[in-house]
Design a protein around this motif. Structure first.
Motif, PDB file in Angstrom:
ATOM      1  N   ILE A   3     -17.617  -3.885  -3.451  1.00  0.00           N
ATOM      2  CA  ILE A   3     -17.226  -5.298  -3.431  1.00  0.00           C
ATOM      3  C   ILE A   3     -17.569  -5.876  -4.796  1.00  0.00           C
ATOM      4  O   ILE A   3     -18.654  -6.400  -5.019  1.00  0.00           O
ATOM      5  CB  ILE A   3     -17.954  -6.049  -2.297  1.00  0.00           C
ATOM      6  CG1 ILE A   3     -17.730  -5.332  -0.970  1.00  0.00           C
ATOM      7  CG2 ILE A   3     -17.480  -7.497  -2.232  1.00  0.00           C
ATOM      8  CD1 ILE A   3     -18.576  -5.846   0.154  1.00  0.00           C
ATOM      9  N   ASP A   4     -16.624  -5.741  -5.733  1.00  0.00           N
ATOM     10  CA  ASP A   4     -16.903  -6.142  -7.113  1.00  0.00           C
ATOM     11  C   ASP A   4     -15.714  -6.793  -7.808  1.00  0.00           C
ATOM     12  O   ASP A   4     -15.649  -6.843  -9.029  1.00  0.00           O
ATOM     13  CB  ASP A   4     -17.390  -4.949  -7.917  1.00  0.00           C
ATOM     14  CG  ASP A   4     -16.310  -3.882  -8.153  1.00  0.00           C
ATOM     15  OD1 ASP A   4     -15.187  -4.033  -7.609  1.00  0.00           O
ATOM     16  OD2 ASP A   4     -16.584  -2.909  -8.881  1.00  0.00           O
ATOM     17  N   GLY A   5     -14.766  -7.303  -7.033  1.00  0.00           N
ATOM     18  CA  GLY A   5     -13.623  -7.981  -7.634  1.00  0.00           C
ATOM     19  C   GLY A   5     -12.733  -7.070  -8.468  1.00  0.00           C
ATOM     20  O   GLY A   5     -11.969  -7.528  -9.299  1.00  0.00           O
ATOM     21  N   GLY A   6     -12.844  -5.757  -8.259  1.00  0.00           N
ATOM     22  CA  GLY A   6     -12.025  -4.801  -8.993  1.00  0.00           C
ATOM     23  C   GLY A   6     -12.661  -4.257 -10.262  1.00  0.00           C
ATOM     24  O   GLY A   6     -12.062  -3.457 -10.966  1.00  0.00           O
ATOM     25  N   SER A  19     -14.930  -2.068 -10.786  1.00  0.00           N
ATOM     26  CA  SER A  19     -15.109  -0.610 -10.823  1.00  0.00           C
ATOM     27  C   SER A  19     -13.795   0.143 -11.025  1.00  0.00           C
ATOM     28  O   SER A  19     -13.811   1.364 -11.204  1.00  0.00           O
ATOM     29  CB  SER A  19     -15.794  -0.136  -9.544  1.00  0.00           C
ATOM     30  OG  SER A  19     -14.996  -0.444  -8.415  1.00  0.00           O
ATOM     31  N   LEU A  20     -12.684  -0.560 -11.031  1.00  0.00           N
ATOM     32  CA  LEU A  20     -11.397   0.098 -11.263  1.00  0.00           C
ATOM     33  C   LEU A  20     -11.245   0.547 -12.707  1.00  0.00           C
ATOM     34  O   LEU A  20     -10.411   1.388 -13.005  1.00  0.00           O
ATOM     35  CB  LEU A  20     -10.243  -0.861 -10.920  1.00  0.00           C
ATOM     36  CG  LEU A  20     -10.169  -1.319  -9.456  1.00  0.00           C
ATOM     37  CD1 LEU A  20      -9.113  -2.405  -9.301  1.00  0.00           C
ATOM     38  CD2 LEU A  20      -9.886  -0.134  -8.565  1.00  0.00           C
ATOM     39  N   GLY A  21     -12.054  -0.033 -13.594  1.00  0.00           N
ATOM     40  CA  GLY A  21     -11.964   0.298 -15.018  1.00  0.00           C
ATOM     41  C   GLY A  21     -10.819  -0.431 -15.673  1.00  0.00           C
ATOM     42  O   GLY A  21     -10.132  -1.243 -15.063  1.00  0.00           O
ATOM     43  N   THR A  22     -10.632  -0.139 -16.928  1.00  0.00           N
ATOM     44  CA  THR A  22      -9.559  -0.821 -17.667  1.00  0.00           C
ATOM     45  C   THR A  22      -8.485   0.142 -18.085  1.00  0.00           C
ATOM     46  O   THR A  22      -8.622   1.309 -18.053  1.00  0.00           O
ATOM     47  CB  THR A  22     -10.116  -1.502 -18.932  1.00  0.00           C
ATOM     48  OG1 THR A  22     -10.844  -0.533 -19.686  1.00  0.00           O
ATOM     49  CG2 THR A  22     -11.015  -2.648 -18.560  1.00  0.00           C
ATOM     50  N   PRO A  25     -11.495  -8.022 -12.850  1.00  0.00           N
ATOM     51  CA  PRO A  25     -10.076  -8.346 -12.718  1.00  0.00           C
ATOM     52  C   PRO A  25      -9.782  -9.543 -11.819  1.00  0.00           C
ATOM     53  O   PRO A  25      -8.814 -10.271 -12.055  1.00  0.00           O
ATOM     54  CB  PRO A  25      -9.472  -7.065 -12.126  1.00  0.00           C
ATOM     55  CG  PRO A  25     -10.367  -5.980 -12.621  1.00  0.00           C
ATOM     56  CD  PRO A  25     -11.746  -6.593 -12.591  1.00  0.00           C
ATOM     57  N   ALA A  26     -10.594  -9.777 -10.801  1.00  0.00           N
ATOM     58  CA  ALA A  26     -10.354 -10.907  -9.901  1.00  0.00           C
ATOM     59  C   ALA A  26     -10.585 -12.242 -10.603  1.00  0.00           C
ATOM     60  O   ALA A  26     -10.173 -13.289 -10.090  1.00  0.00           O
ATOM     61  CB  ALA A  26     -11.239 -10.811  -8.662  1.00  0.00           C
ATOM     62  N   GLY A  27     -11.251 -12.229 -11.754  1.00  0.00           N
ATOM     63  CA  GLY A  27     -11.418 -13.446 -12.546  1.00  0.00           C
ATOM     64  C   GLY A  27     -12.477 -14.407 -12.031  1.00  0.00           C
ATOM     65  O   GLY A  27     -12.502 -15.567 -12.425  1.00  0.00           O
ATOM     66  N   ARG A  28     -13.355 -13.935 -11.165  1.00  0.00           N
ATOM     67  CA  ARG A  28     -14.438 -14.796 -10.683  1.00  0.00           C
ATOM     68  C   ARG A  28     -15.637 -13.935 -10.324  1.00  0.00           C
ATOM     69  O   ARG A  28     -15.508 -12.730 -10.102  1.00  0.00           O
ATOM     70  CB  ARG A  28     -14.011 -15.624  -9.481  1.00  0.00           C
ATOM     71  CG  ARG A  28     -13.783 -14.822  -8.200  1.00  0.00           C
ATOM     72  CD  ARG A  28     -13.532 -15.729  -7.004  1.00  0.00           C
ATOM     73  NE  ARG A  28     -13.323 -15.023  -5.768  1.00  0.00           N
ATOM     74  CZ  ARG A  28     -14.278 -14.600  -4.938  1.00  0.00           C
ATOM     75  NH1 ARG A  28     -15.552 -14.799  -5.245  1.00  0.00           N
ATOM     76  NH2 ARG A  28     -13.980 -13.979  -3.814  1.00  0.00           N
ATOM     77  N   MET A  29     -16.778 -14.576 -10.259  1.00  0.00           N
ATOM     78  CA  MET A  29     -17.984 -13.890  -9.816  1.00  0.00           C
ATOM     79  C   MET A  29     -17.947 -13.821  -8.295  1.00  0.00           C
ATOM     80  O   MET A  29     -17.351 -14.663  -7.633  1.00  0.00           O
ATOM     81  CB  MET A  29     -19.228 -14.650 -10.276  1.00  0.00           C
ATOM     82  CG  MET A  29     -19.375 -14.737 -11.788  1.00  0.00           C
ATOM     83  SD  MET A  29     -19.587 -13.131 -12.556  1.00  0.00           S
ATOM     84  CE  MET A  29     -21.360 -13.082 -12.670  1.00  0.00           C
ATOM     85  N   GLY A  30     -18.607 -12.827  -7.754  1.00  0.00           N
ATOM     86  CA  GLY A  30     -18.713 -12.705  -6.311  1.00  0.00           C
ATOM     87  C   GLY A  30     -19.743 -13.683  -5.772  1.00  0.00           C
ATOM     88  O   GLY A  30     -20.548 -14.245  -6.522  1.00  0.00           O
ATOM     89  N   THR A  31     -19.698 -13.879  -4.478  1.00  0.00           N
ATOM     90  CA  THR A  31     -20.642 -14.772  -3.813  1.00  0.00           C
ATOM     91  C   THR A  31     -21.372 -13.990  -2.715  1.00  0.00           C
ATOM     92  O   THR A  31     -20.874 -12.961  -2.250  1.00  0.00           O
ATOM     93  CB  THR A  31     -19.924 -15.966  -3.165  1.00  0.00           C
ATOM     94  OG1 THR A  31     -19.112 -15.477  -2.074  1.00  0.00           O
ATOM     95  CG2 THR A  31     -19.051 -16.716  -4.170  1.00  0.00           C
ATOM     96  N   PRO A  32     -22.516 -14.497  -2.286  1.00  0.00           N
ATOM     97  CA  PRO A  32     -23.175 -13.846  -1.152  1.00  0.00           C
ATOM     98  C   PRO A  32     -22.248 -13.768   0.060  1.00  0.00           C
ATOM     99  O   PRO A  32     -22.284 -12.794   0.814  1.00  0.00           O
ATOM    100  CB  PRO A  32     -24.392 -14.740  -0.894  1.00  0.00           C
ATOM    101  CG  PRO A  32     -24.723 -15.316  -2.236  1.00  0.00           C
ATOM    102  CD  PRO A  32     -23.363 -15.560  -2.858  1.00  0.00           C
TER     103      PRO A  32
END
Length: 92
Positions: free
Chosen positions: A84-87, A89-92, A52-59
């Protein structure tokens, strides 16, 4: 069912809290780093489409959370699992 890692975190948090020691788990999503160089672009794009955050995470995203949890400012946080997964794991 809880994973062994979460169970261990909860047990240690309960046991060590009286000594002022906090125990938490950080659960990162897919963070593309050098070891993922062989992951096909299509797999990365499919994963990104589910964030959902629309980007990949970073270290750095992971490091900031770990740094906070290791700081005195987080001294009252224990036995927690921080995802820490940009949302994703919230599901759709």
């Amino acid at each position: 069912a809880k994973s062994a890692q979460i169970g261990l975190t909860l047990s240690w948090a309960r046991e060590l809290a009286p000594f002022g020691i906090t125990v938490n788990t950080v659960a990162p999503g897919f963070i593309p780093v050098e070891r993922h160089a062989d992951v096909p672009a299509s797999a990365k794009e499919a994963y990104l489409a589910s964030v959902p955050a629309g980007r990949m995470g970073t270290p750095g995203d992971i490091a900031h959370a770990v740094s906070f949890l290791a700081s005195e400012d987080a001294g009252f946080i224990t036995g927690q699992r921080i995802v820490i997964d940009g949302g994703r794991s919230l599901g759709t």
